[in-house]
Motif scaffolding. Structure first.
Motif, PDB file in Angstrom:
ATOM      1  N   LEU A  69       0.835  -1.200   0.000  1.00  0.00           N
ATOM      2  CA  LEU A  69       0.000   0.000   0.000  1.00  0.00           C
ATOM      3  C   LEU A  69       0.871   1.251   0.000  1.00  0.00           C
ATOM      4  CD1 LEU A  69      -2.722  -0.933   2.650  1.00  0.00           C
ATOM      5  CD2 LEU A  69      -3.053  -0.708   0.195  1.00  0.00           C
ATOM      6  N   PRO A  70       0.401   2.348  -0.619  1.00  0.00           N
ATOM      7  CA  PRO A  70       1.187   3.593  -0.585  1.00  0.00           C
ATOM      8  C   PRO A  70       1.253   4.149   0.833  1.00  0.00           C
ATOM      9  CG  PRO A  70      -0.996   3.977  -1.509  1.00  0.00           C
ATOM     10  CD  PRO A  70      -0.850   2.492  -1.370  1.00  0.00           C
ATOM     11  N   GLY A  71       2.331   4.867   1.150  1.00  0.00           N
ATOM     12  CA  GLY A  71       2.487   5.443   2.480  1.00  0.00           C
ATOM     13  C   GLY A  71       1.530   6.602   2.699  1.00  0.00           C
ATOM     14  N   ARG A  72       1.331   6.963   3.959  1.00  0.00           N
ATOM     15  CA  ARG A  72       0.472   8.087   4.300  1.00  0.00           C
ATOM     16  C   ARG A  72       1.280   9.382   4.188  1.00  0.00           C
ATOM     17  NH1 ARG A  72      -1.758   4.912   9.322  1.00  0.00           N
ATOM     18  NH2 ARG A  72      -3.498   3.794   8.368  1.00  0.00           N
ATOM     19  N   GLU A  73       0.767  10.305   3.421  1.00  0.00           N
ATOM     20  CA  GLU A  73       1.466  11.576   3.242  1.00  0.00           C
ATOM     21  C   GLU A  73       1.394  12.394   4.520  1.00  0.00           C
ATOM     22  OE1 GLU A  73       1.498  15.454   0.258  1.00  0.00           O
ATOM     23  OE2 GLU A  73       0.009  13.863   0.012  1.00  0.00           O
ATOM     24  N   LYS A  74       2.509  12.918   4.942  1.00  0.00           N
ATOM     25  CA  LYS A  74       2.557  13.724   6.161  1.00  0.00           C
ATOM     26  C   LYS A  74       2.069  15.137   5.857  1.00  0.00           C
ATOM     27  CE  LYS A  74       5.877  12.748   9.074  1.00  0.00           C
ATOM     28  NZ  LYS A  74       7.212  12.709   9.759  1.00  0.00           N
ATOM     29  N   ALA A  75       1.120  15.623   6.669  1.00  0.00           N
ATOM     30  CA  ALA A  75       0.592  16.973   6.465  1.00  0.00           C
ATOM     31  C   ALA A  75       1.698  17.991   6.684  1.00  0.00           C
ATOM     32  CB  ALA A  75      -0.565  17.228   7.417  1.00  0.00           C
ATOM     33  N   CYS A  76       1.812  18.939   5.760  1.00  0.00           N
ATOM     34  CA  CYS A  76       2.879  19.931   5.826  1.00  0.00           C
ATOM     35  C   CYS A  76       2.277  21.333   5.866  1.00  0.00           C
ATOM     36  CB  CYS A  76       3.795  19.791   4.609  1.00  0.00           C
ATOM     37  SG  CYS A  76       5.213  20.894   4.640  1.00  0.00           S
ATOM     38  N   GLY A  77       2.770  22.179   6.757  1.00  0.00           N
ATOM     39  CA  GLY A  77       2.267  23.538   6.862  1.00  0.00           C
ATOM     40  C   GLY A  77       2.633  24.384   5.653  1.00  0.00           C
ATOM     41  N   ARG A  78       1.894  25.461   5.472  1.00  0.00           N
ATOM     42  CA  ARG A  78       2.145  26.372   4.357  1.00  0.00           C
ATOM     43  C   ARG A  78       2.159  27.805   4.867  1.00  0.00           C
ATOM     44  NH1 ARG A  78      -1.584  22.609   2.722  1.00  0.00           N
ATOM     45  NH2 ARG A  78      -1.099  21.357   0.890  1.00  0.00           N
TER      46      ARG A  78
END
Length: 307
Positions: A69-78
């Motif tokens: 399964l693809p990895g979970r993308e880490k939420a990144c601030g903007r």
């Protein structure tokens, strides 16, 4: 284990009762009891290992991962949209040779008003419009005091912009807030005229907005000008946001008064200058077609994540 080898276990009771036996019987019973205890301990250890292995297998089965399964993308601030717009404004003016300077948000009344040619009876100095800390100290109502700091003790040419937070006693609505962000600019040199101001603002406005801008009257300096952008809500027809005018002011500007130059130790007979100031919130509203300034400060992730 408890039944046979525990403190009250059957094998334990036999071992404790050996003292009452005859010596010959005690030897035979001791040998037999030790042999039995050894077999029991071996069987118990084997069973414990079997149960532990079974528990691990059950856990592995229940917690099985599909490694394909693809990895979970880490939420990144903007960056906040206001900071993005401020950075773009900085880029444009730095490209025109301006230097970025900053100053304190708690400012003296002298730098905020007197040095800028606003006398004691000027309406902007009323207690109902300004957040005073005491009679001589306040939260700055504009970033113009940074212009005074940039000019005092300095020899022109001067070409600076001053971004930062400012404070005014405004009611909160779609286009006003008691705390907002400004960028002000100042140019002082020999031979500076209204034509230099017009060319600078024209280049800035077209770099940021394109062609949908116009010059307009600005009543706070003389001579003066302001930059308006067409209302993106009504397309120039007039609405609540633009107060029926079809245009929204984003920038006021004018020539620096000779009194201001003189108060900073600059000879107004030799030098002249222009200054301008804009609200970053209104620039961001037009740039992103946002119809309510309050959205910038509510910290709703659904809104901010669009940027």
């Amino acid at each position: 284990r408890v039944k046979y080898s525990g403190k009250k276990g059957q094998l334990t009771a036999i071992l404790r009762g050996m003292g009452a036996l005859e010596p010959e019987a005690r030897r035979e019973v001791g040998e037999l009891a030790n042999a039995v205890r050894g077999e029991l301990e071996a069987a118990i250890a084997d069973k414990a290992a079997t149960l532990k292995r079974a528990a691990l297998e059950a856990r592995l089965a229940s917690e099985k991962l599909d490694v394909t399964l693809p990895g979970r993308e880490k939420a990144c601030g903007r960056l906040h949209p206001l900071h993005t717009v401020e950075n773009r404004i900085r880029e444009i003016f730095i490209g025109m040779g301006f230097t970025v300077v900053e100053g304190p948000e708690i400012e003296s009344a002298y730098n905020n008003f007197d040095a800028l040619n606003a006398p004691a009876d000027h309406p902007s100095r009323d207690f109902q419009d300004t957040f005073y800390i005491d009679e001589t100290t306040l939260l700055r109502t504009q970033t113009s005091p940074v212009q005074i700091r940039a000019m005092t003790g300095k020899t022109p040419p001067i070409r600076v912009i001053s971004p930062g937070r400012v404070y005014r006693s405004d009611d909160v609505d779609a286009t006003h807030s008691p705390m907002f962000h400004q960028v002000e600019g100042l140019v002082v040199d020999k031979g500076i005229t209204m034509a230099d101001l017009k060319g600078t603002l024209d280049l800035f406005a077209r770099s940021l907005f394109g062609e949908e801008t116009r010059p307009h009257h600005f009543p706070f300096t003389e001579p003066s000008a302001e930059v308006d952008v067409s209302c993106f809500v009504c397309g120039g027809k007039g609405c609540r946001l633009c107060k029926g005018e079809g245009w929204i002011e984003i920038l006021g500007a004018g020539m620096v008064h000779p009194n201001v130059l003189a108060s900073c130790g600059i000879d107004p007979e030799v030098y002249s200058g222009f200054a301008f100031g804009m609200g970053i919130e209104r620039v961001a509203m037009r740039r992103y077609n946002i119809n309510d300034m309050r959205l910038f400060f509510e910290n709703d992730v659904r809104f901010l994540s669009q940027f």
